[in-house]
Design a protein around this motif. Structure first.
Motif, PDB file in Angstrom:
ATOM      1  N   LYS A 168      46.907  27.973  38.046  1.00 45.49           N
ATOM      2  CA  LYS A 168      47.980  27.045  38.435  1.00 45.49           C
ATOM      3  C   LYS A 168      49.339  27.744  38.589  1.00 45.49           C
ATOM      4  O   LYS A 168      50.147  27.347  39.418  1.00 45.49           O
ATOM      5  CB  LYS A 168      48.109  25.925  37.383  1.00 45.49           C
ATOM      6  N   LYS A 169      49.579  28.792  37.800  1.00 47.08           N
ATOM      7  CA  LYS A 169      50.915  29.418  37.778  1.00 47.08           C
ATOM      8  C   LYS A 169      51.056  30.541  38.802  1.00 47.08           C
ATOM      9  O   LYS A 169      52.170  30.932  39.139  1.00 47.08           O
ATOM     10  CB  LYS A 169      51.213  29.930  36.368  1.00 47.08           C
ATOM     11  N   VAL A 170      49.932  31.072  39.278  1.00 45.20           N
ATOM     12  CA  VAL A 170      49.952  32.057  40.367  1.00 45.20           C
ATOM     13  C   VAL A 170      48.880  31.636  41.369  1.00 45.20           C
ATOM     14  O   VAL A 170      47.880  31.017  40.999  1.00 45.20           O
ATOM     15  CB  VAL A 170      49.682  33.489  39.857  1.00 45.20           C
ATOM     16  N   ASN A 171      49.093  31.967  42.634  1.00 40.43           N
ATOM     17  CA  ASN A 171      48.156  31.532  43.673  1.00 40.43           C
ATOM     18  C   ASN A 171      46.984  32.511  43.770  1.00 40.43           C
ATOM     19  O   ASN A 171      46.792  33.203  44.768  1.00 40.43           O
ATOM     20  CB  ASN A 171      48.872  31.415  45.022  1.00 40.43           C
ATOM     21  N   LYS A 172      46.212  32.553  42.698  1.00 37.71           N
ATOM     22  CA  LYS A 172      45.052  33.428  42.632  1.00 37.71           C
ATOM     23  C   LYS A 172      43.873  32.681  42.021  1.00 37.71           C
ATOM     24  O   LYS A 172      44.050  31.698  41.298  1.00 37.71           O
ATOM     25  CB  LYS A 172      45.366  34.683  41.813  1.00 37.71           C
ATOM     26  N   SER A 173      42.674  33.169  42.351  1.00 30.28           N
ATOM     27  CA  SER A 173      41.444  32.626  41.770  1.00 30.28           C
ATOM     28  C   SER A 173      40.676  33.751  41.109  1.00 30.28           C
ATOM     29  O   SER A 173      40.706  34.893  41.573  1.00 30.28           O
ATOM     30  CB  SER A 173      40.568  31.975  42.848  1.00 30.28           C
ATOM     31  N   ILE A 174      39.991  33.411  40.032  1.00 27.67           N
ATOM     32  CA  ILE A 174      39.184  34.392  39.308  1.00 27.67           C
ATOM     33  C   ILE A 174      37.725  33.966  39.426  1.00 27.67           C
ATOM     34  O   ILE A 174      37.371  32.821  39.117  1.00 27.67           O
ATOM     35  CB  ILE A 174      39.600  34.463  37.829  1.00 27.67           C
ATOM     36  N   TYR A 175      36.884  34.885  39.895  1.00 25.66           N
ATOM     37  CA  TYR A 175      35.453  34.630  40.014  1.00 25.66           C
ATOM     38  C   TYR A 175      34.743  35.375  38.894  1.00 25.66           C
ATOM     39  O   TYR A 175      34.968  36.575  38.686  1.00 25.66           O
ATOM     40  CB  TYR A 175      34.927  35.112  41.367  1.00 25.66           C
ATOM     41  N   ILE A 176      33.891  34.664  38.175  1.00 25.60           N
ATOM     42  CA  ILE A 176      33.130  35.307  37.114  1.00 25.60           C
ATOM     43  C   ILE A 176      31.654  34.955  37.277  1.00 25.60           C
ATOM     44  O   ILE A 176      31.307  33.877  37.750  1.00 25.60           O
ATOM     45  CB  ILE A 176      33.620  34.911  35.705  1.00 25.60           C
ATOM     46  N   GLU A 177      30.782  35.890  36.893  1.00 22.27           N
ATOM     47  CA  GLU A 177      29.333  35.663  36.918  1.00 22.27           C
ATOM     48  C   GLU A 177      28.740  36.246  35.650  1.00 22.27           C
ATOM     49  O   GLU A 177      28.999  37.402  35.311  1.00 22.27           O
ATOM     50  CB  GLU A 177      28.697  36.295  38.147  1.00 22.27           C
ATOM     51  N   TYR A 178      27.956  35.439  34.947  1.00 27.26           N
ATOM     52  CA  TYR A 178      27.329  35.862  33.699  1.00 27.26           C
ATOM     53  C   TYR A 178      25.962  36.471  34.015  1.00 27.26           C
ATOM     54  O   TYR A 178      25.087  35.793  34.553  1.00 27.26           O
ATOM     55  CB  TYR A 178      27.186  34.654  32.769  1.00 27.26           C
ATOM     56  N   ILE A 179      25.769  37.755  33.744  1.00 29.70           N
ATOM     57  CA  ILE A 179      24.532  38.445  34.097  1.00 29.70           C
ATOM     58  C   ILE A 179      23.960  39.151  32.875  1.00 29.70           C
ATOM     59  O   ILE A 179      24.596  39.249  31.827  1.00 29.70           O
ATOM     60  CB  ILE A 179      24.752  39.467  35.240  1.00 29.70           C
ATOM     61  N   SER A 180      22.730  39.662  33.035  1.00 32.06           N
ATOM     62  CA  SER A 180      22.046  40.351  31.924  1.00 32.06           C
ATOM     63  C   SER A 180      22.698  41.699  31.648  1.00 32.06           C
ATOM     64  O   SER A 180      23.281  42.308  32.535  1.00 32.06           O
ATOM     65  CB  SER A 180      20.584  40.566  32.290  1.00 32.06           C
ATOM     66  N   GLY A 197      43.949  36.676  50.840  1.00 31.98           N
ATOM     67  CA  GLY A 197      42.492  36.692  50.961  1.00 31.98           C
ATOM     68  C   GLY A 197      41.851  37.931  50.375  1.00 31.98           C
ATOM     69  O   GLY A 197      40.627  38.071  50.385  1.00 31.98           O
ATOM     70  N   GLU A 198      42.662  38.869  49.849  1.00 33.70           N
ATOM     71  CA  GLU A 198      42.119  40.110  49.312  1.00 33.70           C
ATOM     72  C   GLU A 198      41.459  39.865  47.953  1.00 33.70           C
ATOM     73  O   GLU A 198      41.913  39.054  47.150  1.00 33.70           O
ATOM     74  CB  GLU A 198      43.230  41.151  49.163  1.00 33.70           C
ATOM     75  N   ARG A 199      40.371  40.626  47.713  1.00 28.53           N
ATOM     76  CA  ARG A 199      39.645  40.533  46.438  1.00 28.53           C
ATOM     77  C   ARG A 199      39.672  41.888  45.740  1.00 28.53           C
ATOM     78  O   ARG A 199      39.621  42.935  46.386  1.00 28.53           O
ATOM     79  CB  ARG A 199      38.184  40.140  46.661  1.00 28.53           C
ATOM     80  N   SER A 200      39.710  41.845  44.427  1.00 30.01           N
ATOM     81  CA  SER A 200      39.607  43.079  43.652  1.00 30.01           C
ATOM     82  C   SER A 200      38.144  43.520  43.618  1.00 30.01           C
ATOM     83  O   SER A 200      37.239  42.740  43.891  1.00 30.01           O
ATOM     84  CB  SER A 200      40.103  42.839  42.223  1.00 30.01           C
ATOM     85  N   ASN A 201      37.918  44.775  43.303  1.00 31.40           N
ATOM     86  CA  ASN A 201      36.552  45.250  43.115  1.00 31.40           C
ATOM     87  C   ASN A 201      35.953  44.588  41.878  1.00 31.40           C
ATOM     88  O   ASN A 201      36.665  44.332  40.889  1.00 31.40           O
ATOM     89  CB  ASN A 201      36.529  46.770  42.953  1.00 31.40           C
TER      90      ASN A 201
END
Length: 587
Positions: A575-587, A494-498
């Motif tokens: 799919k190959k590692v149990n991780k998710s990447i969150y991205i947000e497109y900003i100005s 459940g840990e998130r990177s900065n």
């Protein structure tokens, strides 16, 4: 320069297109229903542990879900702390399983450290923007204590958080999304002013709960208010260990669903007897039963008119609060007035009636059971006159006399003890007797006058095609603007990177998500997720990988390209590692 030229050409073409199709669109009526699009937004920061230690807020949201209609109500949920932590996109409810999935999502949410109120409101507006359908009534329900607690390790300031909240609230107001705020004040730290302002600004309503036990009743009231329904209170009973009879009257045959909520500290048993004296099986095709830690919900589908008997068995000395909410799919319509313009002193006749899914209702019993009032507003003086209407088997009728003002607005409202409706306003123009209105002459266009229009449209289309061809060539060398915020979540811990802010101005033509991730071998599967420049400073996302990409909680198919606009937030499930990447497109 070329982009501006293309934009101008497209605007011109759209104007031609709209002119040719205007009459078709203007004649298309809205499909008016009583369905809702409800976003449940809940603060899941650590501060809520003291405001809601028993997670009653979860129970309240689940009760709201259980009240939703199987005729297509849409419910979604957002759990936020100082960012959106979990999200469930709007689900169109068609089955009991749809509700179970939503309630399971709510129960799965954990608590996090910090709080930023703006993130939850902003994301709710984004989800409604992306999923709103005509004929639905959108709303946002916000459960919070109104306080921010920002992460000191992040750059966001209180001033920026306040600005972001104001922008999100303004967007909700502009788009007609009322926000109902519920302030939890168990620890006395409620920021009432913030939550009141949010509700007032968006035509919602603020509720204060001194204890979380009040939440299920508040959520019931919000559901009823939003759909112009009324909660029919039934006297509280005290359990005695035996079945006790409660009479429930279904007032007419137009009731779609009857929601009977029973709130108590201990589980209850229920039986149901229809007006003919027959006991119905619970659950069955006609009767649904939902149970939770603090409530039970009995839902009758298309119940017959008449007196029903609810038999309730509770634990001895346990207080049981019972409420009833009827779901209707009725709309109140106002007949077109006899004339578009009247003279001062003339009498105007009014007739109003109910529609069920577009079909007028002829039912003397329903009309005579309701109080109907005509409201006549003098638009010059701002005064409103009330006129009682008479009911018959076709609707409500009445009349009123015009004064000397130049314009009036009329609205009809009808209500009984279980619901109320009002018509769309109609405006009445009063002729100025000192002036004779000039008649306008309309002529049909001749066939030869259409040819220049056709040539003009063909020319515009040709210019657009040429410009797009040139633009396609130019875009191959086009650069990027803005930046993408990247976070990585370990699904095991459940840990998130900065958050890492990645400027895009260094890329030309296209780039891979793997490049934003520093070409780290662990994320090699993202090398097939590609971004290209797109119109209006947006991005075109192309997914040739096996990763799942979610937007607003829903998986999207980006194999052929998906436009990504400013402030869009995506989740990429690897799919190959149990991780998710969150991205947000900003100005």
């Amino acid at each position: 320069m070329l982009r501006k030229c293309i934009s101008s050409l497209i605007v011109v073409a759209c104007l031609f297109w709209n002119i040719s199709l205007y009459n078709v669109h203007a004649a298309s009526p809205l499909n008016s229903t009583s369905r809702i699009e409800g976003m449940l937004v809940v603060d899941v920061s650590n501060s809520m542990k003291s405001s809601d230690p028993k997670n009653i807020s979860n129970e309240a949201m689940k009760m709201f879900i259980d009240m939703a209609s199987f005729n297509g109500d849409k419910i979604g949920a957002i759990a936020y702390a100082d960012e959106v932590m979990r999200e469930k996109a709007l689900v169109k409810i068609k089955s009991e399983q749809d509700k179970k999935d939503l309630k399971s999502f709510i129960d799965s949410v954990q608590k996090y450290m910090y709080t930023d109120l703006s993130t939850g409101v902003k994301e709710a507006v984004n989800v409604l923007d992306s999923s709103h359908e005509q004929g639905y009534y959108p709303l946002i329900v916000l459960l919070a204590d109104g306080n921010n607690e920002l992460d000191p390790k992040k750059s966001k300031t209180e001033k920026q958080a306040e600005k972001d909240l104001n922008q999100a609230v303004s967007a909700a107001k502009a788009k007609g999304y009322p926000i109902y705020t519920i302030g939890l004040n168990a620890n006395g730290k409620l920021n009432k002013q913030v939550l009141t302002n949010i509700a007032k600004s968006t035509n919602g309503e603020f509720f204060e709960a001194s204890s979380a036990d009040k939440l299920p009743g508040i959520l019931s009231e919000i559901f009823a208010n939003h759909l112009k329904l009324k909660i029919v209170p039934i006297n509280q009973i005290v359990g005695n260990g035996d079945f006790q009879d409660i009479k429930i009257n279904v007032p007419n045959e137009n009731v779609l669903e009857a929601n009977i909520s029973l709130m108590s500290n201990h589980p209850v048993e229920v039986k149901l007897v229809d007006p003919s004296g027959k006991e119905l099986a619970i659950p069955s095709d006609q009767v649904l039963l939902s149970k939770s830690k603090t409530y039970s919900m009995v839902k009758l589908l298309k119940p017959v008119q008449g007196d029903w008997t609810l038999k309730v068995k509770g634990v001895a000395k346990d207080k049981i609060d019972i409420n009833l909410v009827f779901n209707y799919d009725l709309q109140l319509k106002l007949d077109k007035l006899a004339k578009q313009s009247y003279k001062a002193g003339e009498t105007v006749k009014i007739h109003s009636f109910f529609e069920d899914n577009g079909t007028p209702i002829a039912d003397k019993s329903i009309y005579q059971s309701m109080k109907s009032t005509l409201y006549v507003k003098d638009l010059e003086q701002g005064k409103t006159e009330e006129v009682s209407l008479t009911a018959d088997d076709q609707g409500f009728s009445g009349q009123f006399k015009l004064g000397n003002s130049s314009s009036y607005e009329v609205v009809v409202k009808a209500e009984d003890n279980s619901f109320f409706r009002e018509t769309q306003p109609q405006k009445i123009t009063v002729q100025n007797t000192a002036k004779t209105p000039v008649a306008t002459k309309t002529t049909q266009p001749k066939e030869d006058t259409l040819l220049p229009w056709l040539y003009a449209v063909a020319g515009v289309i040709l210019l657009i095609l040429l410009a797009l061809f040139a633009y396609k060539k130019l875009r191959k060398k086009q650069g990027f603007s803005g930046q993408i915020v990247v976070e990585v979540k370990d699904e095991d811990t459940g840990e998130r990177s900065n958050p890492q802010y990645k400027p895009l101005k260094g890329f030309k033509g296209k780039f891979q998500l793997h490049q934003l991730l520093g070409l780290h071998p662990e994320f090699a599967e993202t090398n097939q997720i590609i971004f290209k420049p797109h119109a209006g400073d947006s991005l075109l996302l192309i997914n040739n990988s096996d990763c799942t990409i979610e937007k607003s909680g829903r998986a999207i198919d980006a194999k052929k390209g998906q436009q990504i606009k400013r402030n869009d937030r995506l989740r990429i499930v690897l799919k190959k590692v149990n991780k998710s990447i969150y991205i947000e497109y900003i100005s």
